[in-house]
Design an enzyme around this catalytic site. Structure first.
Site, PDB file in Angstrom:
ATOM      1  N   CYS A  75     -35.489  20.614 -40.472  1.00 58.65           N
ATOM      2  CA  CYS A  75     -34.560  21.763 -40.400  1.00 58.65           C
ATOM      3  C   CYS A  75     -33.222  21.379 -39.782  1.00 58.65           C
ATOM      4  O   CYS A  75     -32.198  21.941 -40.131  1.00 58.65           O
ATOM      5  CB  CYS A  75     -35.206  22.889 -39.617  1.00 58.65           C
ATOM      6  SG  CYS A  75     -35.840  22.325 -38.044  1.00 58.65           S
ATOM      7  N   GLU A 106     -29.339  25.449 -47.729  1.00 56.15           N
ATOM      8  CA  GLU A 106     -30.277  24.444 -47.232  1.00 56.15           C
ATOM      9  C   GLU A 106     -31.119  23.941 -48.406  1.00 56.15           C
ATOM     10  O   GLU A 106     -31.796  24.734 -49.067  1.00 56.15           O
ATOM     11  CB  GLU A 106     -31.176  25.079 -46.177  1.00 56.15           C
ATOM     12  CG  GLU A 106     -32.120  24.084 -45.563  1.00 56.15           C
ATOM     13  CD  GLU A 106     -33.009  24.718 -44.509  1.00 56.15           C
ATOM     14  OE1 GLU A 106     -33.620  25.752 -44.807  1.00 56.15           O
ATOM     15  OE2 GLU A 106     -33.097  24.157 -43.402  1.00 56.15           O
ATOM     16  N   GLU A 140     -36.882  30.436 -35.348  1.00 53.28           N
ATOM     17  CA  GLU A 140     -36.333  29.084 -35.560  1.00 53.28           C
ATOM     18  C   GLU A 140     -36.205  28.908 -37.070  1.00 53.28           C
ATOM     19  O   GLU A 140     -37.211  28.746 -37.762  1.00 53.28           O
ATOM     20  CB  GLU A 140     -37.284  28.022 -34.981  1.00 53.28           C
ATOM     21  CG  GLU A 140     -37.515  28.128 -33.492  1.00 53.28           C
ATOM     22  CD  GLU A 140     -36.294  27.763 -32.659  1.00 53.28           C
ATOM     23  OE1 GLU A 140     -35.345  27.173 -33.210  1.00 53.28           O
ATOM     24  OE2 GLU A 140     -36.270  28.095 -31.468  1.00 53.28           O
ATOM     25  N   LYS A 143     -50.958  31.235 -37.091  1.00 61.32           N
ATOM     26  CA  LYS A 143     -51.041  31.206 -38.557  1.00 61.32           C
ATOM     27  C   LYS A 143     -50.178  30.056 -39.090  1.00 61.32           C
ATOM     28  O   LYS A 143     -48.961  30.133 -39.112  1.00 61.32           O
ATOM     29  CB  LYS A 143     -50.572  32.521 -39.187  1.00 61.32           C
ATOM     30  CG  LYS A 143     -51.037  32.577 -40.655  1.00 61.32           C
ATOM     31  CD  LYS A 143     -50.143  33.333 -41.586  1.00 61.32           C
ATOM     32  CE  LYS A 143     -48.939  32.621 -42.089  1.00 61.32           C
ATOM     33  NZ  LYS A 143     -49.183  31.493 -43.011  1.00 61.32           N
TER      34      LYS A 143
HETATM   35  P1  NAD Z   1     -41.288  29.925 -45.168  1.00 58.23           P
HETATM   36  O1  NAD Z   1     -40.376  30.823 -44.451  1.00 58.23           O
HETATM   37  O2  NAD Z   1     -41.573  30.169 -46.587  1.00 58.23           O
HETATM   38  O3  NAD Z   1     -42.715  29.896 -44.458  1.00 58.23           O
HETATM   39  C1  NAD Z   1     -42.869  29.648 -43.082  1.00 58.23           C
HETATM   40  C2  NAD Z   1     -44.050  30.430 -42.562  1.00 58.23           C
HETATM   41  O4  NAD Z   1     -43.755  31.807 -42.663  1.00 58.23           O
HETATM   42  C3  NAD Z   1     -45.337  30.206 -43.342  1.00 58.23           C
HETATM   43  O5  NAD Z   1     -46.415  30.190 -42.436  1.00 58.23           O
HETATM   44  C4  NAD Z   1     -45.414  31.437 -44.225  1.00 58.23           C
HETATM   45  O6  NAD Z   1     -46.720  31.780 -44.586  1.00 58.23           O
HETATM   46  C5  NAD Z   1     -44.820  32.482 -43.288  1.00 58.23           C
HETATM   47  N1  NAD Z   1     -44.276  33.669 -43.942  1.00 58.23           N
HETATM   48  C6  NAD Z   1     -43.720  33.773 -45.165  1.00 58.23           C
HETATM   49  N2  NAD Z   1     -43.340  35.054 -45.393  1.00 58.23           N
HETATM   50  C7  NAD Z   1     -43.650  35.760 -44.280  1.00 58.23           C
HETATM   51  C8  NAD Z   1     -43.507  37.116 -43.888  1.00 58.23           C
HETATM   52  N3  NAD Z   1     -42.968  38.023 -44.689  1.00 58.23           N
HETATM   53  N4  NAD Z   1     -43.944  37.486 -42.655  1.00 58.23           N
HETATM   54  C9  NAD Z   1     -44.494  36.592 -41.831  1.00 58.23           C
HETATM   55  N5  NAD Z   1     -44.672  35.294 -42.144  1.00 58.23           N
HETATM   56  C10 NAD Z   1     -44.241  34.871 -43.348  1.00 58.23           C
HETATM   57  O7  NAD Z   1     -40.684  28.487 -44.907  1.00 58.23           O
HETATM   58  P2  NAD Z   1     -41.206  27.108 -45.430  1.00 58.23           P
HETATM   59  O8  NAD Z   1     -40.733  26.928 -46.820  1.00 58.23           O
HETATM   60  O9  NAD Z   1     -42.659  26.961 -45.140  1.00 58.23           O
HETATM   61  O10 NAD Z   1     -40.449  26.108 -44.429  1.00 58.23           O
HETATM   62  C11 NAD Z   1     -39.196  25.638 -44.648  1.00 58.23           C
HETATM   63  C12 NAD Z   1     -38.164  26.397 -43.832  1.00 58.23           C
HETATM   64  O11 NAD Z   1     -38.461  26.328 -42.441  1.00 58.23           O
HETATM   65  C13 NAD Z   1     -36.784  25.800 -43.969  1.00 58.23           C
HETATM   66  O12 NAD Z   1     -35.859  26.815 -44.164  1.00 58.23           O
HETATM   67  C14 NAD Z   1     -36.558  25.121 -42.622  1.00 58.23           C
HETATM   68  O13 NAD Z   1     -35.231  24.977 -42.245  1.00 58.23           O
HETATM   69  C15 NAD Z   1     -37.283  26.013 -41.717  1.00 58.23           C
HETATM   70  N6  NAD Z   1     -37.613  25.298 -40.484  1.00 58.23           N
HETATM   71  C16 NAD Z   1     -36.965  25.626 -39.341  1.00 58.23           C
HETATM   72  C17 NAD Z   1     -37.237  24.948 -38.178  1.00 58.23           C
HETATM   73  C18 NAD Z   1     -36.544  25.282 -36.891  1.00 58.23           C
HETATM   74  O14 NAD Z   1     -37.088  24.942 -35.854  1.00 58.23           O
HETATM   75  N7  NAD Z   1     -35.418  25.914 -36.912  1.00 58.23           N
HETATM   76  C19 NAD Z   1     -38.179  23.939 -38.163  1.00 58.23           C
HETATM   77  C20 NAD Z   1     -38.811  23.616 -39.362  1.00 58.23           C
HETATM   78  C21 NAD Z   1     -38.527  24.320 -40.516  1.00 58.23           C
END
Ligand code: NAD
Length: 473
Positions: free
Chosen positions: A279, A379, A245, A170
């Site tokens: 990230c 962040e 992550e 997804k």
């Molecule tokens: P987000 O958490 O809003 O969304 C990420 C994914 O999670 C999306 O596919 C979203 O649809 C899904 N999601 C949202 N709520 C959910 C739930 N309740 N259950 C299951 N899935 C759910 O994050 P974002 O805004 O898309 O991305 C940015 C964040 O990602 C930042 O905090 C960044 O640091 C983090 N990030 C971490 C890494 C890493 O490897 N540590 C890499 C890239 C980004």
């Protein structure tokens, strides 16, 4: 505008049970560039059932067969290189030229490398009457964000396929297009039905079902810490393995004897890459008080070398942020930095007239930041660097570790030996010393609230493995 109306489930393109759709916006002009279906729980159940049925046969394949499939997928990704570049750049704003390098070619190469790891699961040890064997973990749900959408996908899909697991993928609702291309590739190379299943949808609508379904053995999630917590909660009642992550607020310590010009350039370029949406970005630059003014002057100079503009323009080094929503979030943080008394060195909330339609934010640097300010603790996920002064190295290490996160870090010292000594005192999953760069052989993951588990390298494979002990006497 591209319009998609099906999910890839059990080796076929299926009409969704849900009638809902998602508009995908191009953040450079805020116009809809694609439309994809938004799954409901019935669609989730179908995708998971397909992965569940496919697991016994796929996990029983020979490692050589899985290797051939991975290589065939990588070859086809290379053939679809331009499509992948356009899909990513149009939906999240990374300049096309940069997308080729940091989003697509690196991801293809990293995926291809998993072909050489398929026999890992066959390895076993035998000692003191115990045979220790490896098995594929099972049905995996792979959930990703939008900032490096292909790299994040292959970082999960590679080890899952290599070790014999089946997947339901997804992507983030903002960036589903490269995953759809991957499903087309997988159909073309003839991966057995049900091994790879793709649904697009909103995480807050189907996340709970995806992460709590009894047929799912593992959830590998990359995204915000807030969503990562919800994922773990949903997965808890059926005791799934959860790899998270999550976010970061990574420190970069520059020592007094470091090559200041090289170190500052490295740090500023790191934060501005991908418009600050990385990230592991080194967003807190910790510098000796004695060199503070010099650092601020250099940082301003490097930040202002960027050309912020249309992702289609070959001269652009920074595109827009991924969405108008993300732009507003970042601008709020910039306002909060100003209100809390940090000094705005460059950038800020001003957006040039010709960029006003898109989700642009100018490269922004704050000086006179203290580690208790909101901009130093949370962040931001935008092109914003905080420069913080320290009096001695012990204080620098203490500031570096004074954070809820622990994803990445960096040290630039007079020499590698002293950098290494400092690196070992930082509580973070990675530390880049003397200006080194991301390496997909290095296990990647967080301490503290930056996550659980590791991706990439051999540790990344282990996440997708169950150990079975056979006791022989
Ligand atoms: P987000 O958490 O809003 O969304 C990420 C994914 O999670 C999306 O596919 C979203 O649809 C899904 N999601 C949202 N709520 C959910 C739930 N309740 N259950 C299951 N899935 C759910 O994050 P974002 O805004 O898309 O991305 C940015 C964040 O990602 C930042 O905090 C960044 O640091 C983090 N990030 C971490 C890494 C890493 O490897 N540590 C890499 C890239 C980004």
């Amino acid at each position: 505008m591209q319009s998609y109306s099906e999910f890839f489930i059990n080796g076929q393109w299926l009409t969704p049970a849900s009638q809902a759709t998602i508009d995908v916006y191009n953040p450079a002009n805020n116009k809809v560039c694609a439309r994809v279906p938004a799954a409901n729980n019935e669609d989730v159940d179908k995708a998971i059932a397909a992965a569940y049925q496919a697991f016994p046969a796929w996990s029983g394949t020979k490692s050589g067969q899985r290797r051939q499939f991975i290589l065939a997928i990588a070859d086809e990704m290379q053939n679809r290189f331009d499509d992948l570049v356009a899909a990513i750049s149009d939906s999240m704003g990374c300049p096309r030229e940069l997308t080729k390098d940091i989003q697509v070619q690196g991801s293809i190469d990293a995926f291809r490398a998993f072909a050489d790891m398929t026999s890992f699961v066959d390895e076993y040890s035998s000692k003191d009457g115990v045979m220790e064997c490896k098995s594929a973990v099972g049905v995996c749900v792979l959930i990703n964000p939008w900032n490096y959408p292909l790299s994040q996908l292959v970082g999960k899909l590679g080890p899952a396929l290599a070790t014999g697991s089946t997947v339901v993928v997804k992507p983030a609702e903002q960036t589903p297009l490269q995953d759809i291309i991957l499903a087309e590739i997988i159909e073309k190379v003839g991966l057995p039905a049900g091994v790879f299943n793709l649904i697009t949808g909103y995480g807050n609508q189907i996340g709970e079902r995806l992460c709590s379904h009894p047929f799912v053995d593992m959830v590998s999630f990359t995204g915000s810490t807030a969503a990562g917590i919800k994922v773990a909660e949903s997965a808890a009642s059926t005791v799934k393995r959860v790899c998270q992550e999550l976010g970061g607020k990574s420190p970069f310590i520059i020592t007094p004897d470091a090559d200041l010009e090289a170190a500052v350039r490295y740090g500023v370029e790191d934060v501005m890459l991908n418009s600050g949406q990385t990230c592991c970005a080194l967003t807190r630059m910790l510098v000796p008080a004695s060199k503070y003014q010099q650092v601020v002057t250099l940082a301003k100079q490097v930040a202002e070398e960027n050309t912020v503009g249309d992702p289609l323009d070959a001269d652009s080094t920074m595109g827009p942020l991924s969405s108008k929503l993300q732009q507003q979030r970042v601008l709020q943080y910039i306002k909060s930095g100003i209100e809390e008394g940090a000094t705005l060195v460059t950038g800020g909330t001003y957006i040039p007239e010709q960029l006003s339609e898109g989700a642009y934010v100018m490269p922004t640097i704050f000086a006179d930041v203290t580690n208790d300010m909101k901009i130093a603790r949370e962040e931001i996920f935008g092109p914003v660097l905080c420069i913080i002064a320290y009096q001695n190295i012990d204080q620098a290490i203490s500031i570096a570790n004074d954070t809820d996160y622990g994803l990445s870090s960096s040290v630039y010292a007079g020499d590698s030996k002293s950098a290494l000594k400092i690196a070992r005192q930082i509580r973070a999953g990675q530390c880049y010393i003397q200006g080194s760069y991301f390496n997909t052989s290095a296990p990647f993951g967080g301490f503290k609230q930056s996550g659980n588990g590791r991706e990439w390298g051999e540790e990344g494979l282990r996440e997708f493995i169950e150990i079975q002990s056979i006791i022989t006497d």
